[in-house]
Design an enzyme around this catalytic site. Structure first.
Site, short mmCIF file in Angstrom:
data_model
loop_
_atom_site.label_atom_id
_atom_site.label_comp_id
_atom_site.label_asym_id
_atom_site.label_seq_id
_atom_site.Cartn_x
_atom_site.Cartn_y
_atom_site.Cartn_z
N SER A 82 0.84 -1.20 0.00
CA SER A 82 0.00 0.00 0.00
C SER A 82 0.88 1.25 0.00
CB SER A 82 -0.96 -0.06 1.20
OG SER A 82 -1.99 0.87 1.07
N ARG A 118 -11.94 6.25 8.86
CA ARG A 118 -11.47 4.87 8.91
C ARG A 118 -12.51 3.90 8.37
NH1 ARG A 118 -6.88 1.88 8.90
NH2 ARG A 118 -6.99 0.08 10.27
N ASP A 153 -8.30 -6.58 -5.08
CA ASP A 153 -7.98 -5.26 -4.52
C ASP A 153 -8.88 -4.19 -5.15
OD1 ASP A 153 -6.80 -2.94 -3.49
OD2 ASP A 153 -4.76 -3.68 -3.78
N HIS A 175 -7.58 -5.71 -0.72
CA HIS A 175 -6.33 -5.00 -0.47
C HIS A 175 -5.61 -5.50 0.78
CE1 HIS A 175 -3.65 -1.52 -0.85
NE2 HIS A 175 -3.84 -1.25 0.43
N ASP A 176 -6.35 -5.82 1.82
CA ASP A 176 -5.77 -6.29 3.08
C ASP A 176 -5.15 -7.67 2.97
OD1 ASP A 176 -5.96 -4.18 4.76
OD2 ASP A 176 -7.60 -4.97 5.98
#
Length: 445
Positions: A211, A273, A359, A392-393
């Protein structure tokens, strides 16, 4: 000669690097950097001679510790961490540099580390065979100087672009006195390079991160091509797309519109967040982990709503809103074509460019394109795709595939000129497979 085979426990340390003028013109002084080290036991005297080691209690903490310092406290810490001279690091121990993501910290391994399952004796990143380093990114809030510290420069100090505009009544733009100075990944990479200089580290066998960390990896390889043999950027891109900048813009507005901004933007940080978490995850993983309930009620939140609220509260408790703004801005300003002395064409490090198939933030084709463009420049560049329903994580969840990818990255030929393609033996030892499962590390992007 084989490197030492005995490792100590990981340690945190602080280094005072030379002052830094940011790309937008503000000056960082003092330039205090907090780092994490794990390596062979006889590597420790070198670190002790070059840096101020923090307490064992600090080093063994399992959760991030938000750091806010007065100007006096910052100056005192900087003076305490200043070193004049020092022992040179052993060239028998290869250096691997890890770069954390947006809200991560420098504690990559050990209990609670964001890559904990990948780091340890017998694992792919083995501190008995290599020197592992990670620094808290410039402008964060876990020990390296940042907006949570008193005296950190403000947007009004962005001297490269002239004076701040005078706001008239009704102008919806923010007063720049309340905003942190502009950071870019170039600044964060230069901070790392100055810290490596202070530690006496000249060559790095592998630099990797995901990232925002992947963006900084690319900047490092472009700024100092003579220092990095291999790189493995993960879930990043050559530049931040309008999609990324747009998502960050909405998150930023949530922070700026909080009535408590800039000192206590609690709900704004939580909402920022929550939006980010939706870009870090993907539909298949969310549907699996936050399924629709079997029964329906107009008064019961859906599981994903409770999940997002939980994630928002967790970040608000451990991060500073102004530091979050600075990190979002750094991601926005990522662009390899804007390199001070040339961008992509300067990179010589052999590359493994890793995309993640689901992602939704940095689409996987970015990394495939990057590998193609590096090969066109004559660089040894490979592309790999990590499959993860979590999106993405995935680079903080899919441990066994990540171990295989890092093993592949460590065995790339060296991109350093004048150095043969032989791979240091410390990087090629068989690593035991990380334990199965998809438990995420605590250090989300």
């Amino acid at each position: 000669m084989a490197p030492p085979t005995r490792a100590t426990s990981p340690r945190l340390f602080e280094v005072t690097a030379p002052e830094l003028t940011l790309e937008a013109g503000a000056r960082i002084t003092p330039h205090l950097v907090r780092g994490w080290w794990w390596g062979p036991e006889d590597d420790l005297p070198w670190l002790q001679s070059r840096a101020q080691l923090l307490s064992e209690e600090d080093s063994h903490a399992t959760t991030p510790r938000l750091v806010r310092r007065t100007r006096e406290e910052l100056l005192h810490a900087s003076e305490r961490a200043r070193r004049h001279g020092g022992t040179r690091p052993s060239t028998r121990v290869p250096t691997v540099l890890l770069v954390h993501a947006l809200t991560g910290d420098m504690r990559a391994g050990g209990e609670g580390g964001w890559w904990e399952p990948l780091i340890g004796a017998g694992r792919v990143l083995d501190p008995t065979r290599m020197r592992l380093l990670c620094f808290n990114n410039l402008g964060s809030c876990y020990g390296t100087v940042g907006p949570a510290d008193e005296g950190f420069p403000r947007r009004t100090d962005d001297s490269r672009f002239g004076p701040a505009p005078v706001l008239s009544k009704g102008d919806l733009r923010q007063d720049e006195q309340h905003l942190p100075a502009t950071l870019s990944p170039w600044d964060q990479a230069r901070s790392i390079l100055l810290t490596l200089d202070a530690l006496g580290i000249q060559e790095v066998e592998l630099v990797t991160g995901g990232s925002l960390g992947g963006m900084i990896v690319l900047c490092l390889a472009a700024l100092a091509p003579e220092r990095f043999a291999r790189m493995a950027p993960i879930a990043a891109a050559e530049s931040a797309s309008a999609w990324v900048v747009g998502l960050n813009h909405v998150a930023r507005q949530a922070l700026l519109l909080d009535p408590g901004f800039p000192e206590s933007s609690h709900r704004g940080l939580e909402l920022a967040r929550q939006l980010a978490m939706l870009t870090y995850r993907a539909e298949p993983g969310l549907d699996t982990n936050q399924p629709r309930p079997a029964t329906w009620s107009s008064r019961a939140p859906y599981p994903v709503q409770s999940y997002l609220e939980h994630q928002g509260r967790k970040l608000e408790a451990r991060f500073d809103g102004r530091a979050y703004l600075a990190q979002l801005g750094a991601m926005d300003h990522h662009d390899l074509s804007r390199a001070p002395h040339g961008g992509l064409e300067r990179i010589r490090a052999s590359a493994l460019c890793v995309g993640i198939d689901q992602d939704l933030l940095f689409f996987p084709q970015h990394m495939e394109t990057l590998a193609q463009r590096l090969r066109a420049q004559g660089v040894h560049a490979e592309h790999a795709e990590l499959s993860s329903p979590h999106g993405h994580d995935g680079f903080l969840i899919e441990w066994a595939p990540l171990a295989a990818l890092l093993t592949r990255a460590l065995t790339l030929p060296s991109g350093l000129s004048g150095q043969d393609a032989q791979i240091p033996s410390a990087l090629t030892s068989p690593a035991r497979t990380t334990r199965p499962g998809s438990r995420p590390a605590r250090g989300l992007p």
